[in-house]
Design a protein around this motif. Structure first.
Motif, PDB file in Angstrom:
ATOM      1  N   ALA A  98      39.397  62.941 108.931  1.00 34.68           N
ATOM      2  CA  ALA A  98      40.290  62.076 109.697  1.00 34.68           C
ATOM      3  C   ALA A  98      40.509  60.750 108.985  1.00 34.68           C
ATOM      4  O   ALA A  98      41.566  60.137 109.108  1.00 34.68           O
ATOM      5  CB  ALA A  98      39.714  61.835 111.080  1.00 34.68           C
ATOM      6  N   VAL A  99      39.490  60.309 108.241  1.00 37.55           N
ATOM      7  CA  VAL A  99      39.599  59.004 107.592  1.00 37.55           C
ATOM      8  C   VAL A  99      40.352  59.108 106.262  1.00 37.55           C
ATOM      9  O   VAL A  99      40.960  58.151 105.815  1.00 37.55           O
ATOM     10  CB  VAL A  99      38.193  58.404 107.387  1.00 37.55           C
ATOM     11  N   LEU A 100      40.310  60.313 105.660  1.00 31.22           N
ATOM     12  CA  LEU A 100      40.995  60.477 104.376  1.00 31.22           C
ATOM     13  C   LEU A 100      42.477  60.149 104.515  1.00 31.22           C
ATOM     14  O   LEU A 100      43.139  60.617 105.427  1.00 31.22           O
ATOM     15  CB  LEU A 100      40.836  61.920 103.876  1.00 31.22           C
ATOM     16  N   PRO A 101      42.994  59.369 103.593  1.00 24.26           N
ATOM     17  CA  PRO A 101      44.368  58.876 103.741  1.00 24.26           C
ATOM     18  C   PRO A 101      45.424  59.977 103.803  1.00 24.26           C
ATOM     19  O   PRO A 101      46.325  59.919 104.630  1.00 24.26           O
ATOM     20  CB  PRO A 101      44.565  58.013 102.490  1.00 24.26           C
ATOM     21  N   ALA A 102      45.295  61.007 102.959  1.00 26.15           N
ATOM     22  CA  ALA A 102      46.333  62.034 102.897  1.00 26.15           C
ATOM     23  C   ALA A 102      46.507  62.707 104.252  1.00 26.15           C
ATOM     24  O   ALA A 102      47.616  62.880 104.759  1.00 26.15           O
ATOM     25  CB  ALA A 102      45.969  63.065 101.837  1.00 26.15           C
ATOM     26  N   ILE A 103      45.378  63.071 104.841  1.00 27.75           N
ATOM     27  CA  ILE A 103      45.449  63.789 106.110  1.00 27.75           C
ATOM     28  C   ILE A 103      45.903  62.870 107.234  1.00 27.75           C
ATOM     29  O   ILE A 103      46.650  63.256 108.117  1.00 27.75           O
ATOM     30  CB  ILE A 103      44.086  64.424 106.407  1.00 27.75           C
ATOM     31  N   ARG A 104      45.473  61.625 107.153  1.00 28.76           N
ATOM     32  CA  ARG A 104      45.895  60.648 108.156  1.00 28.76           C
ATOM     33  C   ARG A 104      47.402  60.565 108.222  1.00 28.76           C
ATOM     34  O   ARG A 104      48.010  60.526 109.274  1.00 28.76           O
ATOM     35  CB  ARG A 104      45.355  59.259 107.799  1.00 28.76           C
ATOM     36  N   LYS A 105      48.002  60.533 107.022  1.00 32.18           N
ATOM     37  CA  LYS A 105      49.449  60.378 106.963  1.00 32.18           C
ATOM     38  C   LYS A 105      50.124  61.537 107.681  1.00 32.18           C
ATOM     39  O   LYS A 105      51.028  61.351 108.489  1.00 32.18           O
ATOM     40  CB  LYS A 105      49.891  60.339 105.490  1.00 32.18           C
ATOM     41  N   GLN A 106      49.626  62.742 107.387  1.00 26.91           N
ATOM     42  CA  GLN A 106      50.209  63.917 108.005  1.00 26.91           C
ATOM     43  C   GLN A 106      50.007  63.898 109.518  1.00 26.91           C
ATOM     44  O   GLN A 106      50.905  64.203 110.288  1.00 26.91           O
ATOM     45  CB  GLN A 106      49.549  65.155 107.421  1.00 26.91           C
ATOM     46  N   ARG A 107      48.825  63.470 109.930  1.00 29.78           N
ATOM     47  CA  ARG A 107      48.520  63.427 111.345  1.00 29.78           C
ATOM     48  C   ARG A 107      49.461  62.466 112.056  1.00 29.78           C
ATOM     49  O   ARG A 107      49.996  62.762 113.114  1.00 29.78           O
ATOM     50  CB  ARG A 107      47.070  62.968 111.529  1.00 29.78           C
ATOM     51  N   ASP A 108      49.680  61.306 111.421  1.00 32.88           N
ATOM     52  CA  ASP A 108      50.572  60.327 112.042  1.00 32.88           C
ATOM     53  C   ASP A 108      51.985  60.882 112.152  1.00 32.88           C
ATOM     54  O   ASP A 108      52.677  60.650 113.127  1.00 32.88           O
ATOM     55  CB  ASP A 108      50.591  59.024 111.233  1.00 32.88           C
ATOM     56  N   GLU A 109      52.381  61.654 111.128  1.00 31.09           N
ATOM     57  CA  GLU A 109      53.714  62.232 111.155  1.00 31.09           C
ATOM     58  C   GLU A 109      53.876  63.155 112.340  1.00 31.09           C
ATOM     59  O   GLU A 109      54.902  63.157 113.010  1.00 31.09           O
ATOM     60  CB  GLU A 109      53.967  63.008 109.861  1.00 31.09           C
ATOM     61  N   VAL A 110      52.854  63.961 112.600  1.00 34.55           N
ATOM     62  CA  VAL A 110      52.923  64.882 113.728  1.00 34.55           C
ATOM     63  C   VAL A 110      53.147  64.109 115.016  1.00 34.55           C
ATOM     64  O   VAL A 110      53.947  64.478 115.865  1.00 34.55           O
ATOM     65  CB  VAL A 110      51.626  65.712 113.817  1.00 34.55           C
TER      66      VAL A 110
END
Lengths: 152, 501
Positions: free
Chosen positions: B486-498
């Motif tokens: 959850a803290v990793l930036p790449a995944i965060r970005k995708q999560r925010d997009e969702v």
């Protein structure tokens, strides 16, 4: 380089969390801590209050270092009248009974909106009072005192 | 297998009792009634209506609450289709295509596909709950205090991962919730903790007060800031409730996929209906041959998320009923209700009170059936309810909440406490803190502390016990991985997009 808070929302949010944590630590100061292997009543509150202070500090730190949104303007009228309405109900329900408390609470809370209209409000308050009394007292059978004690 | 049928039969014999049927119907009706109101989400609806179930017998109360839950969710979708304001987070997605369909004069088709999809999803997931209930309960019996503690940590971490916005702030809310849950008498010694010598606080902060304050009062204060006059209510008359043959053919596969996805996501702690509907919509759009039709009134864009959120709503009962762990804020409210009726949620419910456990499962299916039956003919009523101006609606909600809180303990102090939490909830919104993790942690707090204390005592003060027992270690490991992801930036970005989508 000038020092400024880059995200007031986070910064003040974090500060308030720290304050809450400090209050909790102060409030649990008299509670016993660990006794041997066993947790005392004060162990967990102090543990979590410490953790909260730590989290709050991190949130505030993020607020200092990272750009973020400003704190949105606080409305005054809405919260003020809603709180007043809730207090009115809490203070009136015992001495005045459910019917008057409900009616007055409705009228106080309706003032939270600028779109309030007088006659409509008075009628709606009466209708809502009737509905609540019907639902809670008759349908659900809850033992409420409907009228002020002196009317009995 | 025959066990399953025997159990379901027992369930239906309980649920079909006239009183329970009536509670289920009443719950679904009232839930829809409140859920339809714009700006009031599922959690707020359940929190508001919680007190009216307290006077009922336990089985009836839980059946009614479950009915309220489905009703609220269905009411939320009705609002999304007819007004472009979602009643709640789970129906944000339904807004996209549902409201477009309504503008094209196909509101009836959108509503009935939503109902049919929900019902299908409800049928499948009811069987799933019944089938998984048994095996999961036997796993739960292997759990000691250390495992329970780790499982709750996992649940809270899921809530953090799936909350929108900053991970750090979500964790802060969890810690704050845990801290607040400790106010009141100590479990073992009875010493008053952080009560500030207020007698009413010696029993702890009432759960209904927190929920009503943070979700009810705070919502209203926040909604008042937005002008309510700009509501875009559908003026055209709704004609032709029945979907066409083509609609049914188009949406059938979407309903099936939504159901599967929703059922899986619902079981996960911290997940539930919101994530399920987002995921189902995104998935449909991705596999579609003509994705450009999504957002312009594509019926699959209504069918999939609606089925998914209903399936998830049902399967999220699985962790609650078998492990006693609420996977989301609504289930946390259910735990609160169970506790008030003296039922400790967990594996022992199924063994000791089979009629409660299976009765509730059977009533889920009946509740879904009722929703289809009552909602389609009543759409007109819900529409007229949407025309009630907000300036009259919100005082009614305030009054209703006040009476509701007061009725729990006949205590005016409780009303004031809820008011304090209302203002606090408003503050949280202003600083972009999510209240849902706070409430979840508030409910789990006492259970977590108890298990933590017992685990530490059994392990003679050795904190590594959580890592040396295999099941517990596994759960902690999963939590740690999730948190890192959850803290990793790449995944965060995708999560925010969702969440933005």
């Amino acid at each position: 380089m000038g020092f400024r808070v880059r995200s007031p929302q986070d910064f003040w949010g974090g500060i308030v969390l720290i304050i809450i944590a400090l209050i909790a630590i102060w409030a649990s100061r008299d509670l016993a801590g660990m006794r041997g292997f066993a947790f005392g009543p004060g162990t967990a509150p102090r543990l979590f209050a410490g953790l909260l202070a730590f989290c709050g500090a991190l949130v505030a730190l993020v607020g200092l270092l990272q750009d973020g949104p400003k704190i949105g303007a606080y409305a005054i009228r809405g919260p003020l009248f809603i709180v007043a309405a809730i207090l009115t109900f809490a203070l009136a329900v015992r001495p005045l009974g459910l019917v008057f408390a409900t009616y007055v609470t409705f009228l106080v809370s309706i003032m939270a909106s600028k779109e309030m209209r007088l006659i409509e409000s008075v009628i709606a308050a009466a209708a809502m009072t009737a509905f609540c009394v019907g639902l809670f007292t008759y349908l659900l059978g809850l033992p409420f005192q409907l009228w002020p004690p002196f009317m009995y | 297998m025959s066990d399953l049928f025997a159990n379901l039969l027992l369930g239906f014999s309980v649920a079909a009792h006239p009183y329970n049927l009536a509670f289920c119907l009443l719950g679904a009706l009232v839930g829809t009634l409140v859920g339809v109101l714009p700006g009031i989400g599922t959690v707020a609806t359940v929190a508001m209506l919680l007190p009216i179930t307290f006077g009922l017998p336990p089985v009836g109360a839980l059946i009614m609450l479950a009915g309220i839950y489905y009703g609220a969710q269905y009411g939320g979708s009705t609002t999304s289709v007819l007004v472009n304001i979602p009643g709640e987070a789970t129906s944000v997605i339904t807004c996209l295509d549902g409201h477009q369909m309504a503008r094209q004069g196909r509101a009836g088709a959108a509503l009935s596909i939503a109902a049919i999809g929900s019902f299908f999803a409800g049928c499948v997931s009811t069987v799933l709950v019944a089938a998984l209930g048994g095996p999961l309960t036997s796993i739960a019996l292997l759990f000691g205090p250390a495992e329970y503690f780790s499982l709750m940590v996992l649940g809270l971490i899921f809530a953090v991962v799936l909350a929108k916005g900053s991970v750090l702030k979500a964790i802060s809310m969890i810690v704050l919730g845990l801290l607040l849950s400790m106010v009141g008498s100590d479990l073992e010694t009875g010493a008053g903790r952080m009560t500030f010598d207020i007698t009413e606080l010696s029993d702890g902060i009432g759960f209904a007060n927190v929920a009503m304050g943070v979700f009810g009062f705070a919502e209203i204060i926040r909604n008042l800031e937005v002008s309510q006059e700009s509501r875009d209510i559908l003026k055209t008359k709704i004609s032709g409730l029945m979907p066409t043959r083509q609609d049914l053919i188009d949406s059938a596969p979407a309903i099936a996929r939504g159901t599967i996805l929703g059922s899986l996501l619902g079981i996960l702690p911290g997940g539930g209906a919101v994530v399920a509907s987002f995921a189902a919509y995104t998935f449909e759009k991705r596999i579609s041959k003509n994705p450009e039709r999504f957002g312009r009134g594509e019926i699959k864009g209504v069918a999939a998320p609606e089925s998914a959120n209903n399936a998830a709503a049902q399967t999220s009962f699985i962790p609650l009923l078998t492990l006693g762990i609420p996977p989301n804020a609504v289930m946390a409210l259910m735990v609160g209700a169970m506790t008030i009726h003296g039922i400790v949620p967990g594996p022992q419910v199924m063994v000791k009170q089979p009629e409660l456990f299976w009765g509730m499962i059977a009533s889920m299916w009946l509740g879904n059936l009722m929703l289809v039956i009552i909602n389609l003919p009543l759409v007109g009523v819900w529409v007229s309810l949407l025309r009630v101006p907000y300036r009259l609606l919100f005082p009614s909600i305030i009054v209703f909440c006040c009476i509701g809180i007061y009725s729990v303990n006949n205590s005016p102090t409780d009303v004031i406490i809820a008011g304090v939490f209302g203002v606090f909830g408003y503050w949280l919104v202003k600083h972009d803190f999510e209240p849902a993790p706070l409430v979840l942690a508030f409910v789990l707090g006492p259970l977590m502390e108890e298990n933590l204390r017992r685990a530490m005592l059994i392990a003679r003060g050795d904190a590594t016990v959580f890592l040396t027992r295999p099941i517990s270690a596994g759960l902690i490991l999963v939590s740690a991985i999730l948190l890192i992801l959850a803290v990793l930036p790449a995944i965060r970005k995708q999560r925010d997009e969702v969440f933005v989508e």
